[in-house]
Design an enzyme around this catalytic site. Structure first.
Site, mmCIF file in Angstrom:
data_model
loop_
_atom_site.group_PDB
_atom_site.id
_atom_site.type_symbol
_atom_site.label_atom_id
_atom_site.label_comp_id
_atom_site.label_asym_id
_atom_site.label_seq_id
_atom_site.Cartn_x
_atom_site.Cartn_y
_atom_site.Cartn_z
ATOM 1 N NE ARG A 144 -2.507 -1.803 11.699
ATOM 2 C CZ ARG A 144 -3.152 -0.733 11.415
ATOM 3 N NH1 ARG A 144 -4.632 -0.906 12.081
ATOM 4 N NH2 ARG A 144 -3.011 0.466 11.131
ATOM 5 C CD GLU A 164 -9.296 -1.627 10.659
ATOM 6 O OE1 GLU A 164 -9.491 -2.207 9.554
ATOM 7 O OE2 GLU A 164 -9.597 -0.473 10.789
ATOM 8 N NE ARG A 193 -4.019 -1.996 2.376
ATOM 9 C CZ ARG A 193 -5.147 -1.944 1.525
ATOM 10 N NH1 ARG A 193 -5.376 -0.812 0.943
ATOM 11 N NH2 ARG A 193 -6.034 -3.073 1.350
ATOM 12 C CB SER A 206 -11.123 -4.460 7.321
ATOM 13 O OG SER A 206 -12.302 -4.099 6.538
ATOM 14 C CD GLU A 252 -2.793 2.950 3.123
ATOM 15 O OE1 GLU A 252 -2.114 2.631 4.080
ATOM 16 O OE2 GLU A 252 -3.694 2.934 2.986
ATOM 17 N NE ARG A 261 -2.980 3.368 13.964
ATOM 18 C CZ ARG A 261 -4.404 3.657 14.401
ATOM 19 N NH1 ARG A 261 -4.761 2.513 15.354
ATOM 20 N NH2 ARG A 261 -5.156 4.482 13.966
ATOM 21 C CG HIS A 262 -0.368 3.047 9.167
ATOM 22 N ND1 HIS A 262 -0.659 4.033 10.134
ATOM 23 C CD2 HIS A 262 -1.496 2.750 8.380
ATOM 24 C CE1 HIS A 262 -1.937 4.092 10.060
ATOM 25 N NE2 HIS A 262 -2.433 3.087 9.064
#
Length: 434
Positions: free
Chosen positions: A408, A357, A211, A360, A213, A219-220
């Site tokens: 995570r 989280e 990703r 999903s 991002e 946490r990413h």
């Protein structure tokens, strides 16, 4: 290396050859000790200067810390030694000499910044507590695979180079593929859905996702491990049941098989396997409880995504793993099915740890016309996804599934401060090497 004995297996009276790294050398005058470390632990090598060959003693005293050595000798009982045994050496073979100036201290006596540790990951993993994280990570992956198989799921591997992104948008890494534009895949989502329409019906995958991002948070990651599940003839509630089963199995596997590692991390007493069913809150209940905490500057309203501070406030309030269900349709991806009796509500869900989280998921839209409508509503061109959409014309069963962030899961299970501690060689905005 033939006839090598791990240090943990050395018994008094044995004649052994052990091999590993020089953890420490202690010179006490007439006697000295070399501490050798391998993957199973450490063992003491006794050097008696007046009773041994000078060259043997000199080799043991002069070797630099973290050099690789092989030691042959007799194992003797010694209650004063750290492991109650020691080796009286007949030979010490220096197989690889280490520099005397190390970028970090594998003994752990001197702390190093995370960036230094990641730049020198090989040395970093010589520390027992760091190695323990990855032994536990391996057990988590073994346990989740066993849990999936207990659910009758088949393991699959899907492409990581794709012509279109799973969810469109700009969060894609473009690459050149034989003169054509391609992308690193964001998720196995579309491929695992195609598999539930095949003879496999129920599948799982453990693999990398990418990703683009521009996050820079603890946490990413831009390359992460996704633990994915999809099943034909499941609805969203059954998918949540499967999710709960797999997460609990990961904790149970670690509790059963990683006691030594938990002790090294100081978690042996506080580590708890989730017990009982995870609470299931609707999205509406979640924003009401977040607002009631008073932790946010502005109250959340229907349609808002949950900010990080809101997730944290709700996690503190709930105090255990939990699900958020019935999200507004407008903020969930096109492939998530809406409730039949209320198209404003989706069957999408998130599974949360109190800190963040983890999962999903949801029931998928399996009806071709509705699926194409979903593409158009989110500004995506259905023609670019024909390989995916056309299979929904040929008998796609109702199905549901989810994706779980592997790092995570490790991070929250072990209470790590930074997700980069849960992956060997992290990839983020600043880090492309090693």
């Amino acid at each position: 290396m033939q006839n090598r004995t791990y240090t943990a297996d050395a018994e008094p009276g044995d004649s052994v050859t052990v091999a590993g790294w020089v953890h420490e050398v202690r010179d006490l005058g007439g006697i000295a000790f070399l501490i050798l470390r391998d993957k199973s632990g450490k063992i003491q090598i006794k050097l008696e200067k007046d009773e041994m060959d000078d060259e043997l003693v000199e080799t043991g005293l002069d070797v630099a810390r973290e050099s690789v050595v092989a030691v042959t000798g007799e194992v003797k009982e010694e209650p004063r030694a750290p492991t109650d045994v020691e080796i009286v050496p007949e030979s010490i073979d220096v197989m690889a000499e280490a520099d005397t100036q190390l970028p970090l201290d594998p003994s752990g006596k001197v702390d190093a910044e995370l960036s230094t540790r990641l730049d020198n990951r090989t040395l970093d993993l010589r520390k027992e507590e760091v190695k323990a994280v990855f032994e536990i990570r391996g057990e988590i992956l073994r346990s989740v695979r066993d849990a999936f198989r207990s659910l009758g799921a088949s393991e699959i591997n899907t492409p990581k180079i794709v012509a279109t992104g799973t969810e469109g948008g700009t969060e894609l890494f473009p690459i050149t593929y034989f003169g054509k534009e391609a992308f690193m895949n964001q998720s196995p989502q579309l491929f695992k859905q195609l598999m539930v329409g095949s003879g496999l019906e129920r599948v799982f995958e453990v693999g990398p996702i990418f990703r683009a991002e521009e996050h820079n948070t603890p946490r990413h990651l831009n390359e992460a491990t996704s633990i994915d599940f999809e099943s034909a003839f499941f609805d969203h509630t059954e998918a949540m049941d499967a999710c709960e089963h797999v997460v609990k199995a990961a904790y149970e596997g670690v509790a059963e098989n990683c006691q030594r590692e938990l002790e090294l991390l100081g978690l042996e007493e506080e580590f708890e396997t989730p017990d009982g069913e995870f609470p299931r809150l609707t999205y509406e209940e979640a924003i009401e409880r977040i607002n009631a905490t008073g932790e946010l500057d502005e109250q959340l309203v229907w349609g808002d995504d949950l900010p990080t501070e809101g997730e944290r406030a709700l996690g503190d309030d709930v105090g255990e793993h939990y699900f958020i269900t019935d999200w507004p349709s407008e903020i969930k991806p096109f492939y998530i099915k809406d409730h039949d009796d209320d198209e404003q509500l989706s069957t999408g869900f998130d599974m949360m740890h109190p800190r963040m989280e983890l999962v999903s998921g949801g029931q998928r839209e399996h009806r071709y016309d509705r699926l194409v409508e979903g593409f158009e509503q989110q500004g995506l061109d259905p023609d670019q996804f024909e390989y995916y959409t056309k299979m929904f014309k040929y008998g796609m069963p109702p199905h549901a599934g989810w994706g779980l962030g592997g790092e995570r899961l490790v991070m929250t299970m072990l209470g790590l401060d930074n997700i980069r501690e849960a992956v060997l060689f992290p990839r983020d905005r600043q880090r492309l090497s090693p």
